[in-house]
Each structure stands twice: as C-alpha cells, then as structure tokens.
Design a protein around this motif. Structure first.
Motif, mmCIF file in Angstrom:
data_model
loop_
_atom_site.group_PDB
_atom_site.id
_atom_site.type_symbol
_atom_site.label_atom_id
_atom_site.label_comp_id
_atom_site.label_asym_id
_atom_site.label_seq_id
_atom_site.Cartn_x
_atom_site.Cartn_y
_atom_site.Cartn_z
ATOM 1 N N ARG A 190 1.842 2.895 8.783
ATOM 2 C CA ARG A 190 0.910 3.591 8.096
ATOM 3 C C ARG A 190 1.178 5.068 8.803
ATOM 4 N NH1 ARG A 190 -4.545 3.791 5.993
ATOM 5 N NH2 ARG A 190 -4.473 1.624 5.944
ATOM 6 N N PRO B 218 0.843 -1.280 0.039
ATOM 7 C CA PRO B 218 -0.076 -0.100 0.217
ATOM 8 C C PRO B 218 1.008 1.110 0.052
ATOM 9 C CG PRO B 218 -0.914 -1.560 1.696
ATOM 10 C CD PRO B 218 0.189 -2.301 0.914
ATOM 11 N N ARG B 219 0.332 2.153 -0.596
ATOM 12 C CA ARG B 219 1.113 3.776 -0.914
ATOM 13 C C ARG B 219 1.459 4.039 0.379
ATOM 14 N NH1 ARG B 219 3.954 6.004 -3.994
ATOM 15 N NH2 ARG B 219 3.329 7.868 -2.919
ATOM 16 N N GLU C 68 -4.394 -3.128 2.568
ATOM 17 C CA GLU C 68 -4.684 -1.649 2.422
ATOM 18 C C GLU C 68 -4.963 -1.147 3.846
ATOM 19 O OE1 GLU C 68 -5.195 -4.171 -0.417
ATOM 20 O OE2 GLU C 68 -7.372 -3.517 -0.098
ATOM 21 N N SER C 69 -5.793 -2.053 4.490
ATOM 22 C CA SER C 69 -6.268 -1.545 5.740
ATOM 23 C C SER C 69 -5.324 -1.750 6.818
ATOM 24 C CB SER C 69 -7.692 -1.967 6.139
ATOM 25 O OG SER C 69 -7.517 -3.695 5.975
#
Ligand SMILES: *Cc1c(COP(=O)(O)O)cnc(C)c1O
Length: 475
Positions: A312, A129-130, A287-288
């Motif tokens: 994140r 994920p970014r 992603e989460s």
C-alpha cells in the motif's frame, strides 16, 4: 560455443523441451531414484577439457531425467502446482539471453518499467485494491517466492513499528506477530530471519473450516499489549496450504486498522483464481491490506520463480530495505523519478522475470487464463462429487477451488496405504496433510494439461489402492 553452434544446439534444446512436454505424461510422476543414486553416476571432478554438447545432452537423458519428478505431468496432484507454459519458457529463455541484472532502473530501464507495468495489469486483472497500483503511493514488485514477499512485509512492519529505529539499533522491543495455526511455515521462518523469533509469533486458532478466528486474534493482541509487548504484524492466508481455507479478511483487517498493525495477505496459490469474477470472493476485505502476494508460478502458468508482491505504501518498504552505497549512485536514482527495485527486495541483484509474466498474459489473454482456471476448478468439483458418492470416502474439508482434501473412512493406515501404493505406481502423485490430527489426502489440480481423463483415472486408482488383496494395476 560460437554463435552458430549456439543456434544449432539451441534449436536442438527447444526440440528436446517440446518433446519432453509432449511425452511428460508417460513418465512415472515421482522420480524413483534412491538417495545418492544420481551423484554416484557423476564424475567426482569437473572436466579439464570442454566436452561436446552431445555428451551433455546424453547425460541429461541418462542421468538427470531419471532423477526428475515430473511437475508438469497431468498426473501430478501433489502439494500445490508449480506449472509452466510455452510462452513462459520462451520469455525466460529470452531473459537468459539478455542476461540482464535489473537492480536499478538505470541497469536496464525496460526491466523495471515492464515489471511495474505488468504488475499494474495484474491489479486490473485480479481487481486488486487501487492502492496497489503504481500510480498510487503503493505498487508491485516481482519476488522470487511468497516466502520472500512475507519476509519483506514483516521487515517493513518491523521498521514501522519501531518508528524507523530497528535498522539503526536492532530490535529493541518485544515485537509480536500473528498468523493462524494453518498458515504457511514461511511466516515463522520470516520471524526467525527478522530476528523476532518463533516465540513471538502467535498461532491463532481456527474454526471448523480451518479459517482464523478473529475474536481469538483480538484477544491475543489485548493480552500481549497488557503484557507490555508490541504487536506489529498480522499475516492472513487466502487458500491455506493444508486445506485451502480462506481467513476472514474483513474482520481481520478491521482489527489491524483499529490496532494499527501491518496487515499482510498471503494468497500464494489461490490468488490467481481472482482472475475470474466468480472467484473474486476470496479477496473480499483485501482493501484494508498493507501488503499482498500471490504466485503466478503456482497457478498462472509462469514457471518458477515469480511471486507478485504489492504494498500500500512503497515508502514503508523502501525505508526498511533501501541502503545506497556510493558505487550505486546514478542520476536517475537521484532524480527520484524512477523505481529502483533493489530497494523492494532482499538481494541487490534481480532477474528480468517480468518478461515471462508478460509473455504468458499476452499469449493466453485474460480469457485464456480464465478458461484454464475454470477447467481446473470444475475438475476439482467433479472429483469432490465422486468422493462424496463413494460411501467408503469422505471430504475432510470443504473443496477449496482446485484443491480437494479427502480421506478413506477406514482410518490413517488405509489412507497411508493409498499414498504409498499410488506413489509407487508412478501413475499419479498425491500428497497428504493432517487436519484435526487425522491423515488427509490432498488432490490439487493445476497442471496446464490436466483433463478429466487424468482426474478420473486418478480417482479409479485411489479406489483400487484400497484393495490390498488386488494387485495395483490400472484396470
Ligand atoms: C506455497 C505457499 C507458500 C510458499 O511459497 P514460496 O513461493 O515457495 O515461498 C506460502 N504460502 C502459502 C499459502 C503457500 O501455499
């Protein structure tokens, strides 16, 4: 040792390592040393006078080598791999040569910047994920091990759940964490170290494929909330150590978002597979995740130790781990424009590990890494076919990438016999696990030089080990 002597012995040592790696296949995979055997050969006191280098190398061969289990042997199928490669060894050697301690950006800017940069490469290579990229609010850091990564993630979760109060006042509330009953022991160890305690870890049940049941997770969270507990952290696994099971990240992630829990994903071994587009399904739902880790020291040809850990929100991590004593103050840190990786890990000091990772990625290229991963998976696939074609054996779990869990249908004692006889032979090294309370053999493929001939020979020997009436020899 003068610089000239260093040069001479250094060449000799590189030759020694090259010869070792070339010959590694010929050693009995598992060391045959008895407990205490190595120490009994060592003098009880340190030498008063320095010894010639030749004496060191002689003892290396005569005392140490017989006490080595050969992890780089292509006949090593135990645990998970812990592989290395030429570029990695040389990168590590240069790291030793530089002798850098990279606790702060200022203590070697290249150490920090190369690390951040290579970890961004890995985000792109694995299509992570970014929000794990350093140009976001998150970013990556190299830890010594997945255990440390999971502990750091838990500490960040603990701090967040207490509104930033745990560091000041200690764990005031009964915080609870969740993982599956197949998760690695490092999750429970992290609970102990973080002061939450083993009892506050809920072991969520798994399905017939050994993956966490999300409904059971949701129920457990509800029950804890009703009992006045504070849920704070969920650790999901991509590629469990026992059987390679992949927890359902999308539904677990959804629960974590809804319940506002820190979502950590441990992909220690299997994460590397995502370098191949066809295996990226293992990361579906990532992603989460609030944090993620995988070990290039397991399956990406970087020698131990090297774990890539991503978060994140880097603030969440540094709020838990940063503490700035006067003697570490410096202009770069004050400016806020640099990363000080000491704030992203448990210890203060850190080695220049990014070098070996950088060397490996540049030497192999992404395609070079993909080629080896695909070969390993294909070999495991073939082995699983052989198991299924033999009516005496069965798969004990679905093949998971490069890991095959299987057993003889004759029960635990015959499987134990296979383990004992293969281990004693020195020709290969398998380890076991228990699934549904039955003894299961694990064949894990991940050494750089493992080819079909090695896997086929292992299979023939495993079949042979069943025949108690026959001597265990290669035929
Ligand atoms: C091997 C493994 C670990 C522990 O790895 P270390 O880097 O040695 O701490 C953690 N989780 C999983 C799923 C593993 O397979």
């Amino acid at each position: 040792m003068t610089p000239e002597e260093f040069r001479q012995h250094g060449h000799q040592v590189v030759d020694w390592v090259a010869d070792y790696l070339q010959a590694v296949e010929r050693f009995p995979v598992l060391s045959r040393a008895d407990p205490g055997e190595i120490r009994a050969q060592l003098p009880s006191r340190a030498p008063v006078q320095g010894e010639p280098f030749a004496a060191l190398m002689r003892d290396m061969e005569e005392i140490i080598l017989p006490g080595i289990t050969h992890w780089q042997s292509p006949n090593f199928f135990a645990f998970f791999p812990c592989n290395n490669s030429g570029p990695s060894i040389l990168g590590d050697l240069i790291s030793s040569g530089l002798g850098v301690q990279g606790m702060l950006w200022a203590t070697s800017p290249a150490c920090t910047e190369l690390e951040a940069h290579v970890l961004d490469w890995v985000v792109q290579m694995l299509q992570l994920p970014r929000h794990f990229h350093s140009d976001s609010q998150g970013g990556g850091v190299i830890q010594d091990s997945a255990s440390s990564a999971t502990l750091c993630a838990l500490l960040a979760a603990r701090e967040r759940a207490s509104g930033g109060e745990t560091n000041r006042r200690g764990v005031g509330r009964p915080l609870v964490a969740y993982t599956s009953d197949q998760a690695h022991s490092s999750v429970e160890k992290a609970m102990r170290i973080a002061g939450l305690g083993s009892q506050q870890l809920r072991r969520i049940g798994t399905d017939e494929q050994y993956a966490m049941r999300p409904e059971t997770l949701a129920d457990a969270i509800n029950r804890d909330r009703q009992a006045g507990q504070t849920p704070c952290f969920v650790a999901a696994t991509v590629g469990t150590t026992s059987s390679g099971a992949v927890d359902p990240l999308p539904s677990i992630g959804e629960i974590c978002r809804r319940e506002n829990l820190w979502f950590h994903v441990d992909a220690a071994m299997a994460g590397t597979a995502a370098v191949c587009p066809e295996y990226r399904f293992v990361h579906a739902g990532l992603e989460s995740a609030d944090s993620y880790c995988f070990n290039p020291h397991k399956w990406m040809f970087v020698n131990f130790d090297c774990d890539c850990f991503y978060v994140r929100q880097r603030d969440a991590l540094t709020q838990a781990l940063s503490i700035l004593p006067e003697y570490l103050r410096n202009a770069a840190t004050e400016s806020g424009s640099v990363i000080d990786y000491r704030d992203w890990q448990i210890p203060l000091g850190r080695r220049f590990r990014a070098l070996k990772l950088w060397f490996v990625i540049r030497s192999f290229g992404v395609e070079g890494i993909q080629r080896v991963i695909r070969r390993h998976v294909a070999l495991a696939e073939r082995f699983a076919e052989w198991v299924e074609a033999d009516s005496e054996f069965e798969l004990a779990a679905p093949r998971a990438l490069n890991l095959v869990c299987f057993r003889h249908r004759g029960g635990d004692s015959i499987n134990q016999q296979i383990l004992d006889r293969t281990e004693k032979s020195g020709a290969l090294y398998l380890t076991h696990t228990r699934l549904d309370d039955r003894l299961v053999l694990r064949l894990s493929i991940g050494q750089l030089n493992t080819e079909q001939e090695h896997v086929y020979r292992a299979w023939r020997l495993i079949q042979r080990a069943v025949r108690e009436d026959l001597p265990f020899v290669e035929g």
